[in-house]
Design a protein around this motif. Structure first.
Motif, PDB file in Angstrom:
ATOM      1  N   TYR A  26       0.830  -1.197   0.000  1.00  0.00           N
ATOM      2  CA  TYR A  26       0.000   0.000   0.000  1.00  0.00           C
ATOM      3  C   TYR A  26       0.872   1.257   0.000  1.00  0.00           C
ATOM      4  O   TYR A  26       2.017   1.232   0.457  1.00  0.00           O
ATOM      5  N   TYR A  27       0.286   2.350  -0.501  1.00  0.00           N
ATOM      6  CA  TYR A  27       0.890   3.666  -0.328  1.00  0.00           C
ATOM      7  C   TYR A  27       0.186   4.290   0.867  1.00  0.00           C
ATOM      8  O   TYR A  27      -1.052   4.397   0.883  1.00  0.00           O
ATOM      9  N   VAL A  28       0.936   4.717   1.869  1.00  0.00           N
ATOM     10  CA  VAL A  28       0.347   5.139   3.141  1.00  0.00           C
ATOM     11  C   VAL A  28       0.543   6.633   3.388  1.00  0.00           C
ATOM     12  O   VAL A  28       1.654   7.157   3.278  1.00  0.00           O
ATOM     13  N   TYR A  29      -0.561   7.281   3.733  1.00  0.00           N
ATOM     14  CA  TYR A  29      -0.519   8.659   4.216  1.00  0.00           C
ATOM     15  C   TYR A  29      -0.604   8.591   5.733  1.00  0.00           C
ATOM     16  O   TYR A  29      -1.601   8.128   6.298  1.00  0.00           O
ATOM     17  N   LEU A  30       0.462   9.026   6.358  1.00  0.00           N
ATOM     18  CA  LEU A  30       0.642   8.873   7.785  1.00  0.00           C
ATOM     19  C   LEU A  30       0.118  10.119   8.499  1.00  0.00           C
ATOM     20  O   LEU A  30       0.781  11.147   8.554  1.00  0.00           O
ATOM     21  N   GLY A  31      -1.112  10.016   9.007  1.00  0.00           N
ATOM     22  CA  GLY A  31      -1.745  11.157   9.646  1.00  0.00           C
ATOM     23  C   GLY A  31      -1.159  11.437  11.014  1.00  0.00           C
ATOM     24  O   GLY A  31      -0.982  10.531  11.828  1.00  0.00           O
ATOM     25  N   SER A  32      -0.867  12.711  11.263  1.00  0.00           N
ATOM     26  CA  SER A  32      -0.284  13.104  12.538  1.00  0.00           C
ATOM     27  C   SER A  32      -0.715  14.524  12.885  1.00  0.00           C
ATOM     28  O   SER A  32      -0.699  15.399  12.021  1.00  0.00           O
ATOM     29  N   ARG A  33      -1.114  14.741  14.126  1.00  0.00           N
ATOM     30  CA  ARG A  33      -1.496  16.087  14.555  1.00  0.00           C
ATOM     31  C   ARG A  33      -0.311  17.040  14.474  1.00  0.00           C
ATOM     32  O   ARG A  33      -0.457  18.195  14.078  1.00  0.00           O
ATOM     33  N   ASP A  34       0.858  16.536  14.848  1.00  0.00           N
ATOM     34  CA  ASP A  34       2.094  17.317  14.800  1.00  0.00           C
ATOM     35  C   ASP A  34       2.853  16.909  13.539  1.00  0.00           C
ATOM     36  O   ASP A  34       3.320  15.777  13.434  1.00  0.00           O
ATOM     37  N   LEU A  35       2.970  17.819  12.580  1.00  0.00           N
ATOM     38  CA  LEU A  35       3.598  17.477  11.304  1.00  0.00           C
ATOM     39  C   LEU A  35       5.042  17.034  11.491  1.00  0.00           C
ATOM     40  O   LEU A  35       5.502  16.106  10.817  1.00  0.00           O
ATOM     41  N   HIS A  36       5.764  17.684  12.397  1.00  0.00           N
ATOM     42  CA  HIS A  36       7.165  17.313  12.623  1.00  0.00           C
ATOM     43  C   HIS A  36       7.276  15.865  13.087  1.00  0.00           C
ATOM     44  O   HIS A  36       8.139  15.109  12.604  1.00  0.00           O
ATOM     45  N   LYS A  37       6.404  15.458  13.994  1.00  0.00           N
ATOM     46  CA  LYS A  37       6.427  14.071  14.467  1.00  0.00           C
ATOM     47  C   LYS A  37       6.050  13.108  13.340  1.00  0.00           C
ATOM     48  O   LYS A  37       6.587  12.004  13.250  1.00  0.00           O
TER      49      LYS A  37
END
Length: 245
Positions: A26-37
């Motif tokens: 899969y191609y994954v979009y890794l959702g994160s509240r903090d973009l840096h993390k």
């Protein structure tokens, strides 16, 4: 190549779920509240040779952030095949029904329930363009009302006014959503990853992150004959894998 968005994916079960989906092609979009993390987490995966991943900033309690994430993702891909609503919070450790503040309960529901609903509604148009769309709501075995009323259940004493009701509400939303999408290719399920050793519970759980993520991934990659509107929980129902609601 199929695409997946995972919220709260910069660490623990969310990050391992991303890793396993990447290993499944899969191609994954890794959702994160903090973009840096999120960038750091994606960098870890890149260093491991898993390059089909990129961070996506999304705070599931912020409508503007969700809308911005939807716009950003729409510029990257016309189709979303999998949405994994993984972001969740526990709230305070002690949540007595008569002593827990409404502010705590609202805070937990904002992430665990309302965030899931708003994210799902925001990305449903991209999911509808998939031939085999999948929605996985990461819940908890503690969301089972049936078992919470069974004195013989091993977790019977683990009661609370915020977290457990939030997961029960999430389970209810999963049923309603699956019903609305019943005559479509969608598979909509709730998955209990099990009592897992993570920062979420101060590493008190006996389960591993790898096993927990595998349970989530199993629901994300269901084939066309797979079930929908189920509450998967190996912890609650080791023989069948299907928990009572």
């Amino acid at each position: 190549m199929k695409t997946a968005l995972i919220t709260g994916a910069n660490k623990s079960i969310g990050l391992e779920t991303a890793r396993q989906l990447l290993q499944n092609g899969y191609y994954v979009y890794l959702g994160s509240r903090d973009l840096h993390k999120g960038q750091e987490a994606a960098g870890q995966l890149h260093a491991a040779g898993l390059t089909n991943v990129e961070p996506l900033q999304i705070d599931v309690t912020d409508s503007a952030s969700i809308a911005a994430a939807r716009q950003a993702l729409g510029q990257k891909t016309p189709v979303l095949d999998v949405l994994i609503n993984n972001a969740g919070i526990l709230g305070s450790m002690s949540q007595p029904p008569l002593g827990t503040s409404l502010s705590t309960i609202r805070e937990v529901f904002a992430t665990n329930v309302f965030g899931v609903i708003e994210v799902t509604q925001a990305f449903i148009d991209l999911l509808r363009k998939s031939a085999e769309p999948r929605i996985v709501n990461v819940t908890s075995g503690l969301g089972s009302l049936t078992l919470h009323n069974d004195p013989s259940w091993k977790y019977y004493p683990v009661k609370g006014a915020a977290y457990q009701p939030s997961k029960a509400a999430l389970n209810a939303y999963t049923i309603m959503l699956a019903y609305e999408l019943r005559d479509t290719p969608f598979k909509v399920n709730a998955v209990d990853p099990g009592y897992t050793a993570t920062d979420f519970n101060h590493h008190s759980g006996p389960g591993t992150v790898a096993d927990a993520a595998a349970r989530v991934v199993k629901a994300a990659v269901l084939g066309p004959d797979g079930p929908t509107s189920q509450f998967f929980s190996d912890d609650n129902a080791p023989e069948t894998g299907i928990s009572p609601w």
